[in-house]
Design an enzyme around this catalytic site. Structure first.
Site, PDB file in Angstrom:
ATOM      1  N   LYS A  52     -10.776  -4.244  -4.076  1.00 60.13           N
ATOM      2  CA  LYS A  52     -11.372  -3.497  -4.476  1.00 60.13           C
ATOM      3  C   LYS A  52     -11.161  -2.473  -5.179  1.00 60.13           C
ATOM      4  O   LYS A  52     -12.263  -1.165  -5.362  1.00 60.13           O
ATOM      5  CB  LYS A  52     -12.346  -2.946  -3.106  1.00 60.13           C
ATOM      6  CG  LYS A  52     -13.532  -4.363  -1.899  1.00 60.13           C
ATOM      7  CD  LYS A  52     -13.631  -2.922  -1.233  1.00 60.13           C
ATOM      8  CE  LYS A  52     -13.357  -3.821   0.658  1.00 60.13           C
ATOM      9  NZ  LYS A  52     -13.139  -4.101   1.166  1.00 60.13           N
ATOM     10  N   LYS A  77       0.690  -1.060  -0.025  1.00 59.27           N
ATOM     11  CA  LYS A  77       0.416   0.125  -0.298  1.00 59.27           C
ATOM     12  C   LYS A  77       0.696   1.006  -0.254  1.00 59.27           C
ATOM     13  O   LYS A  77       0.344   2.236  -0.707  1.00 59.27           O
ATOM     14  CB  LYS A  77      -1.011   0.323   0.995  1.00 59.27           C
ATOM     15  CG  LYS A  77      -2.054  -1.123   0.988  1.00 59.27           C
ATOM     16  CD  LYS A  77      -3.714  -0.613   1.126  1.00 59.27           C
ATOM     17  CE  LYS A  77      -4.291  -1.568   0.727  1.00 59.27           C
ATOM     18  NZ  LYS A  77      -6.189  -2.336   1.326  1.00 59.27           N
ATOM     19  N   LYS A 124      -3.917 -10.660  -6.697  1.00 58.52           N
ATOM     20  CA  LYS A 124      -5.056 -10.516  -6.084  1.00 58.52           C
ATOM     21  C   LYS A 124      -6.292  -9.597  -6.833  1.00 58.52           C
ATOM     22  O   LYS A 124      -6.233  -8.361  -7.235  1.00 58.52           O
ATOM     23  CB  LYS A 124      -5.182 -10.484  -4.506  1.00 58.52           C
ATOM     24  CG  LYS A 124      -5.191  -9.262  -4.214  1.00 58.52           C
ATOM     25  CD  LYS A 124      -5.790  -9.376  -2.630  1.00 58.52           C
ATOM     26  CE  LYS A 124      -5.951  -8.386  -1.535  1.00 58.52           C
ATOM     27  NZ  LYS A 124      -6.649  -8.007  -0.501  1.00 58.52           N
TER      28      LYS A 124
HETATM   29  P1  ATP Z   1      -8.451  -2.291  -0.914  1.00 54.39           P
HETATM   30  O1  ATP Z   1      -8.514  -3.681  -1.742  1.00 54.39           O
HETATM   31  O2  ATP Z   1      -9.301  -1.315  -0.476  1.00 54.39           O
HETATM   32  O3  ATP Z   1      -7.149  -2.835   0.429  1.00 54.39           O
HETATM   33  P2  ATP Z   1     -10.380  -4.977  -0.186  1.00 54.39           P
HETATM   34  O4  ATP Z   1     -10.284  -6.068  -1.221  1.00 54.39           O
HETATM   35  O5  ATP Z   1      -7.832  -6.386  -0.523  1.00 54.39           O
HETATM   36  O6  ATP Z   1      -9.380  -4.004   0.252  1.00 54.39           O
HETATM   37  P3  ATP Z   1     -10.744  -5.908   2.488  1.00 54.39           P
HETATM   38  O7  ATP Z   1     -11.316  -5.194   3.167  1.00 54.39           O
HETATM   39  O8  ATP Z   1      -8.918  -5.333   3.152  1.00 54.39           O
HETATM   40  O9  ATP Z   1     -10.334  -5.994   0.885  1.00 54.39           O
HETATM   41  O10 ATP Z   1     -10.539  -7.294   2.641  1.00 54.39           O
HETATM   42  C1  ATP Z   1     -12.349  -7.981   3.586  1.00 54.39           C
HETATM   43  C2  ATP Z   1     -11.799  -9.247   3.734  1.00 54.39           C
HETATM   44  O11 ATP Z   1     -11.260  -9.671   2.031  1.00 54.39           O
HETATM   45  C3  ATP Z   1     -10.609 -10.142   4.275  1.00 54.39           C
HETATM   46  O12 ATP Z   1     -11.097 -11.378   5.327  1.00 54.39           O
HETATM   47  C4  ATP Z   1      -9.287 -10.141   2.451  1.00 54.39           C
HETATM   48  O13 ATP Z   1      -8.438 -11.077   3.459  1.00 54.39           O
HETATM   49  C5  ATP Z   1     -10.652 -10.610   2.196  1.00 54.39           C
HETATM   50  N1  ATP Z   1      -9.668 -10.767   0.791  1.00 54.39           N
HETATM   51  C6  ATP Z   1     -10.047  -9.462   0.331  1.00 54.39           C
HETATM   52  N2  ATP Z   1      -9.736 -10.105  -1.608  1.00 54.39           N
HETATM   53  C7  ATP Z   1      -9.465 -11.023  -1.296  1.00 54.39           C
HETATM   54  C8  ATP Z   1      -9.264 -11.214  -2.679  1.00 54.39           C
HETATM   55  N3  ATP Z   1      -8.392 -11.405  -3.728  1.00 54.39           N
HETATM   56  N4  ATP Z   1      -9.591 -13.431  -2.118  1.00 54.39           N
HETATM   57  C9  ATP Z   1      -9.724 -13.604  -1.010  1.00 54.39           C
HETATM   58  N5  ATP Z   1     -10.274 -12.882  -0.179  1.00 54.39           N
HETATM   59  C10 ATP Z   1     -10.528 -11.660  -0.410  1.00 54.39           C
END
Ligand code: ATP
Ligand code: LTN
Length: 333
Positions: free
Chosen positions: A202, A117, A199
């Protein structure tokens, strides 16, 4: 007389940084609803974590509410679980400060999420981004959680939480339960459709990289049709076939089929047919979520009653741990 066993407790959270992706859903949120009968669950919108990246106030406020509604749409039931908004319970910020004094600079420097990040937001490498895991540790330890259901990207933060808890317990006695991660065997890391070595996230700028759980059916199918795969033709799970492996994992997660069953189902068919089938299965699986979300967002009074109740309950439960910590450290209560 048989003694009644206390249920194990669960805490997890998700940041309100946008509509949940299919990665968030398969890796985390989808697994939360079925746990509600077996465990005492607390689920939260991690809005304090979300401001480690700059947020527009108007959009942010709306997103916090809509993500809260999304949690309920995914089957989290406020009658069964504590469903709350992190910032509405001040105990999180307070314990986070205390724990940050038991977290080492070196430990935080090793966190890959911090490294990723800070590279992505080079103009805003703030202290909160760095101490993010201390806040996450506070979230978990306040509730004496036994299990923390998360995707694979959070295991490093969980390990740090365990280290902080052990360190604190080592000094002051048994204050914190040592939590375990609960990472799904399949789907713990759903990959980007545009680059299956990254990965799905969002905050990806490329709208074709991720499926949002509120996307319409035709949008979902279109994105899957564009998904990056390889130049072979066989639908099978094998090292090096990142794109296909990802699509098979997604298809398996929403249909319950095994990799062998999927391989057999698409034997002799091309990637084109497979991609459409994945898109349709995902869209059909998500339809009830979309419908429930629309219904809930039309009833703001109900949503407010839920998060107010969640704030009160979470405050009451977490206060016990916080007071214990404050007393142990030597503060005057
Ligand atoms: P950002 O992109 O804003 O960092 P993010 O999409 O990584 O957000 P978080 O709110 O940080 O989402 O994560 C929420 C949950 O979703 C956490 O348990 C995280 O491990 C899971 N998660 C996030 N991305 C993935 C993915 N690509 N595959 C599986 N689990 C995920
Ligand atoms: N850091 C998590 C979100 C989160 C969380 C938590 C998850 C904040 N607090 C406590 C589990 C337990 C993430 O998904 N990025």
């Amino acid at each position: 007389m048989e003694q009644q066993q206390k249920k194990k407790s669960i805490l997890s959270g998700i940041q309100p940084t946008g509509v949940f992706t299919l990665g968030n859903y398969i890796g985390a949120v989808k697994n939360w609803a079925p746990m509600q009968d077996e465990f005492d669950c607390a689920y939260m919108i991690a809005d304090l974590h979300a401001i480690t990246v700059r947020q527009d106030p108007k959009v942010f406020k709306q997103q916090i509410l809509s993500c809260y509604a999304l949690l309920l749409s995914c089957g989290i039931d406020p009658e069964k679980s504590i469903v709350f908004i992190q910032s509405q319970n001040k105990n999180h910020a307070q314990l986070s400060w205390v724990l940050s004094c038991y977290t080492q600079f070196g430990e935080l420097s090793r966190m890959t999420q911090f490294k990723d990040k800070s590279a992505k937001h080079a103009d805003n490498v703030n202290a909160g981004l760095f101490t993010y895991p201390s806040l996450m540790a506070a979230d978990i330890l306040l509730y004496q959680a036994d299990l923390v259901p998360v995707g694979a990207d959070q295991t490093q933060h969980l390990e740090l939480t365990r280290n902080i808890a052990n360190r604190f317990n080592g000094i002051y006695g048994n204050v914190f339960k040592i939590p375990e991660g609960y990472v799904p065997k399949a789907g713990a890391k759903i990959m980007s459709l545009a680059d299956p070595t990254k990965k799905m996230s969002k905050s990806d700028e490329n709208p074709n990289a991720c499926i949002l759980i509120l996307d319409e059916k035709d949008q979902i199918i279109k994105k899957f049709k564009r998904a990056v795969t390889d130049s072979e033709m066989e639908v099978c799970y094998r090292e090096g076939k990142d794109g296909i492996n990802n699509l098979m994992t997604i298809y398996g997660a929403v249909t319950g089929k095994s990799m062998d069953e999927i391989t057999a189902e698409f034997a002799g068919k091309g990637y084109g047919d497979f991609k459409v089938a994945v898109g349709e299965a995902v869209a059909d699986h998500l339809r009830p979520v979309r419908e429930e979300y629309a219904r809930l967002m039309a009833d703001k009074a109900y949503l407010e009653s839920c998060y107010r109740k969640g704030a009160e309950l979470s405050e009451r439960i977490s206060r016990r741990t916080l007071e214990k910590v404050m007393k142990k450290v030597g503060f005057i209560l």
